[in-house]
Motif scaffolding. Structure first.
Motif, PDB file in Angstrom:
ATOM      1  N   VAL A  90     -43.207  55.041  50.101  1.00  0.00           N
ATOM      2  CA  VAL A  90     -42.766  55.813  50.312  1.00  0.00           C
ATOM      3  C   VAL A  90     -41.564  56.931  50.035  1.00  0.00           C
ATOM      4  O   VAL A  90     -41.157  56.476  48.961  1.00  0.00           O
ATOM      5  N   ASP A  91     -41.493  58.153  50.961  1.00  0.00           N
ATOM      6  CA  ASP A  91     -40.444  58.729  50.267  1.00  0.00           C
ATOM      7  C   ASP A  91     -39.023  59.169  50.660  1.00  0.00           C
ATOM      8  O   ASP A  91     -39.246  59.251  51.811  1.00  0.00           O
ATOM      9  N   MET A  92     -38.647  59.376  49.586  1.00  0.00           N
ATOM     10  CA  MET A  92     -36.977  59.374  50.056  1.00  0.00           C
ATOM     11  C   MET A  92     -36.438  60.627  49.848  1.00  0.00           C
ATOM     12  O   MET A  92     -36.624  61.000  49.107  1.00  0.00           O
ATOM     13  N   VAL A  93     -35.152  60.508  50.543  1.00  0.00           N
ATOM     14  CA  VAL A  93     -34.779  61.904  51.055  1.00  0.00           C
ATOM     15  C   VAL A  93     -33.523  61.671  50.158  1.00  0.00           C
ATOM     16  O   VAL A  93     -32.364  61.091  50.285  1.00  0.00           O
ATOM     17  N   ILE A  94     -33.231  62.421  48.661  1.00  0.00           N
ATOM     18  CA  ILE A  94     -32.186  62.095  48.170  1.00  0.00           C
ATOM     19  C   ILE A  94     -30.598  62.959  49.252  1.00  0.00           C
ATOM     20  O   ILE A  94     -30.870  63.855  50.474  1.00  0.00           O
ATOM     21  N   ASN A  95     -29.738  62.696  48.514  1.00  0.00           N
ATOM     22  CA  ASN A  95     -28.135  63.410  49.335  1.00  0.00           C
ATOM     23  C   ASN A  95     -28.178  64.849  48.781  1.00  0.00           C
ATOM     24  O   ASN A  95     -27.436  64.246  46.971  1.00  0.00           O
ATOM     25  N   ILE A  96     -28.720  65.761  49.093  1.00  0.00           N
ATOM     26  CA  ILE A  96     -28.324  66.983  47.831  1.00  0.00           C
ATOM     27  C   ILE A  96     -26.504  67.380  47.724  1.00  0.00           C
ATOM     28  O   ILE A  96     -26.284  68.210  47.049  1.00  0.00           O
ATOM     29  N   GLY A  97     -25.509  66.927  49.119  1.00  0.00           N
ATOM     30  CA  GLY A  97     -24.824  67.980  48.521  1.00  0.00           C
ATOM     31  C   GLY A  97     -23.419  66.444  47.232  1.00  0.00           C
ATOM     32  O   GLY A  97     -23.496  67.618  46.935  1.00  0.00           O
ATOM     33  N   LEU A  98     -24.575  65.421  47.086  1.00  0.00           N
ATOM     34  CA  LEU A  98     -24.259  65.201  45.554  1.00  0.00           C
ATOM     35  C   LEU A  98     -24.590  66.029  44.527  1.00  0.00           C
ATOM     36  O   LEU A  98     -23.946  66.070  43.395  1.00  0.00           O
ATOM     37  N   LEU A  99     -25.555  66.648  44.285  1.00  0.00           N
ATOM     38  CA  LEU A  99     -26.268  67.504  43.595  1.00  0.00           C
ATOM     39  C   LEU A  99     -25.647  68.537  43.188  1.00  0.00           C
ATOM     40  O   LEU A  99     -24.975  69.243  42.605  1.00  0.00           O
ATOM     41  N   LYS A 100     -25.034  69.667  44.745  1.00  0.00           N
ATOM     42  CA  LYS A 100     -24.345  69.977  45.435  1.00  0.00           C
ATOM     43  C   LYS A 100     -23.126  70.680  44.039  1.00  0.00           C
ATOM     44  O   LYS A 100     -22.253  71.454  44.005  1.00  0.00           O
ATOM     45  N   GLU A 101     -22.622  69.180  43.626  1.00  0.00           N
ATOM     46  CA  GLU A 101     -21.584  68.480  43.767  1.00  0.00           C
ATOM     47  C   GLU A 101     -21.825  68.485  42.326  1.00  0.00           C
ATOM     48  O   GLU A 101     -20.378  68.380  41.369  1.00  0.00           O
ATOM     49  N   GLY A 102     -22.032  68.543  41.556  1.00  0.00           N
ATOM     50  CA  GLY A 102     -22.778  68.213  40.273  1.00  0.00           C
ATOM     51  C   GLY A 102     -22.511  66.642  39.103  1.00  0.00           C
ATOM     52  O   GLY A 102     -22.329  66.116  38.765  1.00  0.00           O
ATOM     53  N   ARG A 103     -23.300  65.854  40.691  1.00  0.00           N
ATOM     54  CA  ARG A 103     -22.907  64.386  40.542  1.00  0.00           C
ATOM     55  C   ARG A 103     -24.735  64.228  40.551  1.00  0.00           C
ATOM     56  O   ARG A 103     -25.025  63.154  41.361  1.00  0.00           O
ATOM     57  N   ALA A 104     -24.825  64.609  39.664  1.00  0.00           N
ATOM     58  CA  ALA A 104     -26.744  64.029  39.220  1.00  0.00           C
ATOM     59  C   ALA A 104     -26.625  62.526  38.752  1.00  0.00           C
ATOM     60  O   ALA A 104     -27.354  62.282  39.522  1.00  0.00           O
ATOM     61  N   ASP A 105     -25.656  62.272  38.532  1.00  0.00           N
ATOM     62  CA  ASP A 105     -25.480  60.449  37.829  1.00  0.00           C
ATOM     63  C   ASP A 105     -25.511  59.741  39.285  1.00  0.00           C
ATOM     64  O   ASP A 105     -26.576  58.592  39.525  1.00  0.00           O
ATOM     65  N   ALA A 106     -25.301  60.241  40.871  1.00  0.00           N
ATOM     66  CA  ALA A 106     -24.924  59.237  41.808  1.00  0.00           C
ATOM     67  C   ALA A 106     -26.585  60.076  42.463  1.00  0.00           C
ATOM     68  O   ALA A 106     -26.963  58.145  43.057  1.00  0.00           O
ATOM     69  N   VAL A 107     -26.636  61.231  42.325  1.00  0.00           N
ATOM     70  CA  VAL A 107     -28.130  60.542  43.018  1.00  0.00           C
ATOM     71  C   VAL A 107     -29.116  59.988  42.126  1.00  0.00           C
ATOM     72  O   VAL A 107     -30.214  59.083  42.870  1.00  0.00           O
ATOM     73  N   GLU A 108     -29.318  59.735  40.733  1.00  0.00           N
ATOM     74  CA  GLU A 108     -29.903  58.825  39.824  1.00  0.00           C
ATOM     75  C   GLU A 108     -29.593  57.067  40.541  1.00  0.00           C
ATOM     76  O   GLU A 108     -30.939  56.886  40.419  1.00  0.00           O
ATOM     77  N   GLU A 109     -28.873  56.892  41.052  1.00  0.00           N
ATOM     78  CA  GLU A 109     -27.650  56.088  41.404  1.00  0.00           C
ATOM     79  C   GLU A 109     -29.058  55.240  42.256  1.00  0.00           C
ATOM     80  O   GLU A 109     -29.250  54.483  42.966  1.00  0.00           O
TER      81      GLU A 109
END
Length: 222
Positions: A90-109
């Motif tokens: 499975v190839d999943m797309v992250i929410n890059i908006g979260l990353l742009k907001e500095g929320r790498a922890d939410a991306v990890e989740e």
């Protein structure tokens, strides 16, 4: 380094993710993948399960595609259903908006939620062309911390563009040797693919696999 046509083929996810793709085209994709000797096919989850004879060809699909703006629960549900329908990867797309907001922890989740939903191999699409170097590093670290198997440059659908040698090198420096590096988006010739291998790519997402492979020299040295 040198890479042969056949060795490159073994790194390719032969891809068909067009919005107007038909099952007949997926069947043709499977046949071509077997002919070319690619590692896998990658298709939309609605095309699963694959009923054509696959031989040794693996099946990959996508979730949260192409925007990444689905909730973590929806991405996990997509991954779970796809795995049940025969997807090996499975190839999943992250929410890059979260990353742009500095929320790498939410991306990890969200990556972890998908990881828990599938026992198959998980690749994380970070849309590297839309990210700064620091954001690429943060995305790669989040993917590793969440238990992903690969990080992947691009969907091929983002206006910012696809894979670059620079992004692949940075991803490889960050998690290479522990996670695989998949280059995808805008790779249309053998020379570019070979340069990506030199940079650290260990898998490719290609829709024009035949054209890329046909560009190999007799020696296969790049």
């Amino acid at each position: 380094m040198s890479i042969s046509r056949d060795d490159l083929a073994k790194l390719i996810d032969h891809t068909l993710l067009k919005t107007d793709a038909t099952r007949a085209q997926v069947s043709a994709l499977v046949a071509e993948a077997r002919e070319l000797g690619t590692y896998s096919i990658c298709v939309s989850p609605s095309m699963l399960p694959i009923t054509d004879e696959l031989g040794d060809v693996k099946v990959a699909t996508v979730c949260g595609f192409p925007s990444g703006n689905h909730s973590a629960a929806i991405k996990a549900a997509e991954a779970r259903e796809a795995t049940a329908n025969g997807a090996d990867e499975v190839d999943m797309v992250i929410n890059i908006g979260l990353l742009k907001e500095g929320r790498a922890d939410a991306v990890e989740e969200e990556i972890r939620a998908v990881r828990e939903a599938t026992g198959g191999l998980l690749k994380v699409i970070i849309e590297s062309a839309a990210l700064t170097d620091d954001e690429i590093v943060a995305a790669c670290r989040a993917a590793e911390a969440a238990g992903a198997d690969y990080v992947k440059t691009s969907t091929g659908f983002h206006a910012a563009g696809g894979a670059s040698v620079h992004a692949v090198e940075l991803m490889a420096r960050t998690v290479g040797g522990r996670l695989g590096i998949k280059a995808s988006g805008g790779i249309r010739d053998f020379e570019t693919a070979a340069a990506m291998v030199d940079a650290g790519a260990t898998r490719f997402g290609l829709s024009g696999s035949r054209a890329v492979l046909d560009g190999a020299t007799a020696e296969g040295d790049y």
